[in-house]
Design a protein around this motif. Structure first.
Motif, PDB file in Angstrom:
ATOM      1  N   ASP A   1       0.846  -1.193   0.000  1.00 40.90           N
ATOM      2  CA  ASP A   1       0.000   0.000   0.000  1.00 40.90           C
ATOM      3  C   ASP A   1       0.878   1.238   0.000  1.00 40.90           C
ATOM      4  O   ASP A   1       2.101   1.133  -0.061  1.00 40.90           O
ATOM      5  N   SER A   2       0.246   2.394   0.021  1.00 39.32           N
ATOM      6  CA  SER A   2       1.044   3.614   0.092  1.00 39.32           C
ATOM      7  C   SER A   2       0.635   4.355   1.359  1.00 39.32           C
ATOM      8  O   SER A   2      -0.306   3.971   2.038  1.00 39.32           O
ATOM      9  N   ASP A   3       1.357   5.404   1.641  1.00 34.76           N
ATOM     10  CA  ASP A   3       1.094   6.093   2.897  1.00 34.76           C
ATOM     11  C   ASP A   3      -0.135   7.002   2.785  1.00 34.76           C
ATOM     12  O   ASP A   3      -0.031   8.205   2.589  1.00 34.76           O
ATOM     13  N   ASN A   4      -1.266   6.393   2.931  1.00 34.08           N
ATOM     14  CA  ASN A   4      -2.533   7.100   2.771  1.00 34.08           C
ATOM     15  C   ASN A   4      -2.727   8.192   3.806  1.00 34.08           C
ATOM     16  O   ASN A   4      -3.249   9.267   3.516  1.00 34.08           O
ATOM     17  N   PHE A   5      -2.299   7.903   4.995  1.00 36.01           N
ATOM     18  CA  PHE A   5      -2.486   8.853   6.089  1.00 36.01           C
ATOM     19  C   PHE A   5      -1.692  10.136   5.826  1.00 36.01           C
ATOM     20  O   PHE A   5      -2.237  11.247   5.836  1.00 36.01           O
ATOM     21  N   ALA A   6      -0.404   9.975   5.554  1.00 39.13           N
ATOM     22  CA  ALA A   6       0.433  11.143   5.279  1.00 39.13           C
ATOM     23  C   ALA A   6      -0.061  11.895   4.044  1.00 39.13           C
ATOM     24  O   ALA A   6      -0.055  13.128   4.008  1.00 39.13           O
ATOM     25  N   GLY A   7      -0.501  11.138   3.047  1.00 38.61           N
ATOM     26  CA  GLY A   7      -0.991  11.760   1.821  1.00 38.61           C
ATOM     27  C   GLY A   7      -2.205  12.637   2.086  1.00 38.61           C
ATOM     28  O   GLY A   7      -2.331  13.744   1.552  1.00 38.61           O
ATOM     29  N   ALA A   8      -3.099  12.150   2.918  1.00 38.61           N
ATOM     30  CA  ALA A   8      -4.311  12.902   3.228  1.00 38.61           C
ATOM     31  C   ALA A   8      -3.957  14.182   3.988  1.00 38.61           C
ATOM     32  O   ALA A   8      -4.566  15.234   3.783  1.00 38.61           O
ATOM     33  N   GLN A   9      -2.965  14.073   4.847  1.00 41.32           N
ATOM     34  CA  GLN A   9      -2.524  15.267   5.573  1.00 41.32           C
ATOM     35  C   GLN A   9      -1.933  16.283   4.604  1.00 41.32           C
ATOM     36  O   GLN A   9      -2.203  17.487   4.704  1.00 41.32           O
ATOM     37  N   LEU A  10      -1.159  15.783   3.678  1.00 40.61           N
ATOM     38  CA  LEU A  10      -0.551  16.633   2.647  1.00 40.61           C
ATOM     39  C   LEU A  10      -1.639  17.420   1.910  1.00 40.61           C
ATOM     40  O   LEU A  10      -1.535  18.648   1.718  1.00 40.61           O
ATOM     41  N   ALA A  11      -2.654  16.702   1.486  1.00 40.76           N
ATOM     42  CA  ALA A  11      -3.742  17.323   0.723  1.00 40.76           C
ATOM     43  C   ALA A  11      -4.456  18.383   1.558  1.00 40.76           C
ATOM     44  O   ALA A  11      -4.699  19.508   1.109  1.00 40.76           O
ATOM     45  N   THR A  12      -4.783  18.006   2.776  1.00 38.78           N
ATOM     46  CA  THR A  12      -5.531  18.915   3.647  1.00 38.78           C
ATOM     47  C   THR A  12      -4.712  20.157   3.986  1.00 38.78           C
ATOM     48  O   THR A  12      -5.208  21.284   3.925  1.00 38.78           O
ATOM     49  N   ASN A  13      -3.455  19.931   4.299  1.00 41.69           N
ATOM     50  CA  ASN A  13      -2.593  21.070   4.633  1.00 41.69           C
ATOM     51  C   ASN A  13      -2.416  22.008   3.452  1.00 41.69           C
ATOM     52  O   ASN A  13      -2.314  23.224   3.622  1.00 41.69           O
ATOM     53  N   TYR A  14      -2.403  21.436   2.269  1.00 41.59           N
ATOM     54  CA  TYR A  14      -2.255  22.263   1.076  1.00 41.59           C
ATOM     55  C   TYR A  14      -3.450  23.214   0.955  1.00 41.59           C
ATOM     56  O   TYR A  14      -3.284  24.421   0.732  1.00 41.59           O
ATOM     57  N   LEU A  15      -4.641  22.680   1.151  1.00 44.43           N
ATOM     58  CA  LEU A  15      -5.845  23.517   1.079  1.00 44.43           C
ATOM     59  C   LEU A  15      -5.839  24.548   2.214  1.00 44.43           C
ATOM     60  O   LEU A  15      -6.198  25.717   2.021  1.00 44.43           O
ATOM     61  N   LEU A  16      -5.437  24.099   3.381  1.00 40.79           N
ATOM     62  CA  LEU A  16      -5.364  24.976   4.552  1.00 40.79           C
ATOM     63  C   LEU A  16      -4.391  26.125   4.274  1.00 40.79           C
ATOM     64  O   LEU A  16      -4.687  27.311   4.517  1.00 40.79           O
TER      65      LEU A  16
END
Lengths: 333, 333
Positions: free
Chosen positions: B158-173
């Motif tokens: 798998d890939s690091d889904n958790f970190a990826g989601a944080q990346l996405a959210t922080n980008y919008l933030l």
DNA sequence: ATGAAAGCGCTAACAC
DNA sequence: GTGTTAGCGCTTTCAT
């Protein structure tokens, strides 16, 4: 933890207290089994999680409700077709099995090998992607996508390669380019031939002579195209634009250009063919000629299903191509 | 024209004047056949174009040198994995067989069905793509990509889904968004859960409260995501940005936005997850979180081969995710 | 060195 | 209604 061997029909039969023949009848919905037996057997099947072995089943019955799509390898072109075929298969009661022969083997003749291995057993019919050798087989229904030869006796799906090539060439011509290079495709494929003919015809129509030192064979693959592209661009009098016979070669051309310190589209315009998804991800996004690949996959599947069902219909389908302008070409100043 | 029936081993045997047993030995390179016989048989095989039936062969020998990759359907996610697995398979002496169960059937449990149908015969091992139910099977080697549950006893990629989601959210933030909507994935997949947790965690870390009316379930598919996306955007107090749990949902969100007269990114920022090729072709090109899908497919295949070969190794592989900025998000003014 | 025969899991006649 | 039996095309002992 409980060790679960593969559940076979005999297991179901034993558990349900009937013969395998009866189980087979239930599984295949044959007539002549009492309702109570059907219920009991079905219950056991559920319980044990029985599922017929495709191998054994097809060996005996020669009908599997599985359609095969045979490719040399899974690359952008074939996987786009796969998406379309998969979507179309969902509208039918066929399942899809895609088989990649691998490029290690003889490299040529994979279509015959794969077909021989899978047909007769396993699949009810096959879609062959860019087959080179195709003999009319008996027994198996086959449709070819972008075959070696143009529409012949064999059912085929293709797109208007000739018109597409003209579109591409005219676009570069309209942009003011005259020194236009051409990276050809696989010489064994009709599509490659047509794209070259379209290129030459469009050049001729515009009164521009093709410089033969600007024509190379790229073979449709990244690995086989990079060398020729490099050669082409290393020449003293290099082209200002290149029409590559497919997107993979076009992307390879961009790579080659970059490695030579040339920037696309500033120093070189590049146009591809296919519009595989990768063309949009390339940098710069590739201007290209779109083949409706998913639609071609879907048409192939529908044609195959019709063939199997014995429907009378046109066995040649040709879909239109169109220009997709992105960012890899610019006017010659 | 000559009608060519499927050539079987008995045909070769008859033509060469030997028994099928001998032919089998030659085909499989078994010991104990005179060189002259080998030569003669091989010649006949060549001449007749004989190729062993995968179905019959595997039924008997339980070794096929074919690996299966089992998917529900061929969509952008699974076909990317396929490309990677195919490339990796070329480095081995295995061939690849991809099987799409079709979405018509029970929709759930396709992985068990497909596995039961193909394993034991036909394939030496299988890669399961986003399987929901997975029991440790015996006999067949199986590796799962993006499974229901996190890394457990079963080999997984798998890939690091958790970190990826944080990346996405922080980008919008970082772009200044605060009213951020979330279109969730398939609730039965661990990846979907982790992406939601990552989203919530990042929001919390930034001190922003998640408005629960802005959270929907999209199910990872275009068809299942469009409705929820429409609902979300039709609300009085709609979000200024949406994080969709995968690209297909993100694209569906853009479609829904457009149909409501909203423009992306002017009226709404949208970020996806996966970086399937389609995300680059979308308009506007989608900003997303990249999972190295082809690499995941390749890793899965290599892991499977190792498992079969009995190599001792780590049976869980997790690959990193990263932000890919394109054009579907903009700062909130 | 070669062949006869059994059997992989299943289906389809044909008996019972 | 249900079971018995004979293969589908192949591999694999085991005789010869």
């Amino acid at each position: 933890m409980e060790i679960r061997q593969r559940v076979k029909m005999s297991d179901v039969a034993r558990t349900a207290g009937v013969s395998v023949a009866t189980v087979s009848k239930v599984v295949n919905g044959r007539w002549g089994v009492s309702q109570s037996t059907v219920d009991r057997v079905q219950q056991v099947i559920e319980m044990l999680g029985y599922e017929a072995s495709l191998g054994a089943q097809s060996l005996r019955s020669h009908r599997t409700h599985v359609l095969g799509i045979l490719v040399a390898e899974f690359e952008p072109f074939s996987t786009e077709l796969l998406k379309g075929a998969s979507a179309a298969a969902d509208q039918t009661d066929y399942e899809l099995l895609a088989y990649a022969a691998g490029t290690r083997g003889s490299k040529v003749g994979w279509e015959r090998r794969s077909l021989a291995r899978l047909s007769g057993t396993l699949i009810d019919g096959a879609i062959l992607v860019t087959p080179t050798v195709l003999e009319a087989k008996q027994g198996v229904h086959v449709v070819a996508i972008d075959p070696h030869t143009g529409p012949s006796g064999m059912p085929t799906i293709d797109s208007d390669n000739f018109a597409g090539a003209q579109l591409a060439t005219n676009y570069l011509l309209d942009l003011g380019h005259r020194r236009i290079g051409f990276i050809g495709g696989r010489p064994d494929l009709e599509s490659a031939r047509l794209r070259e003919v379209g290129f030459r015809q469009a050049m001729a129509a515009a009164g521009v002579t093709v410089d033969e030192t600007l024509v190379r064979v790229g073979g449709y693959r990244t690995e086989t195209a990079e060398g020729p592209a490099r050669e082409l661009l290393s020449q003293a009098n290099r082209p200002t634009a290149v029409f590559a016979a497919n997107d993979l070669s076009a992307i390879a051309t961009v790579t080659a250009a970059n490695s030579l310190g040339l920037s696309v589209p500033d120093d070189l315009s590049v146009i591809g063919f296919d519009n595989v998804p990768e063309s949009a991800m390339a940098s710069p996004p590739l201007t290209t000629i779109k083949q409706p690949l998913q639609q071609m996959g879907a048409e192939a599947l529908r044609l195959l299903v019709d063939l199997i069902a014995g429907v009378e219909r046109d066995i040649h389908v040709r879909l239109p191509t169109e220009l997709v302008v992105r960012a890899s070409c610019r006017p010659l100043v």
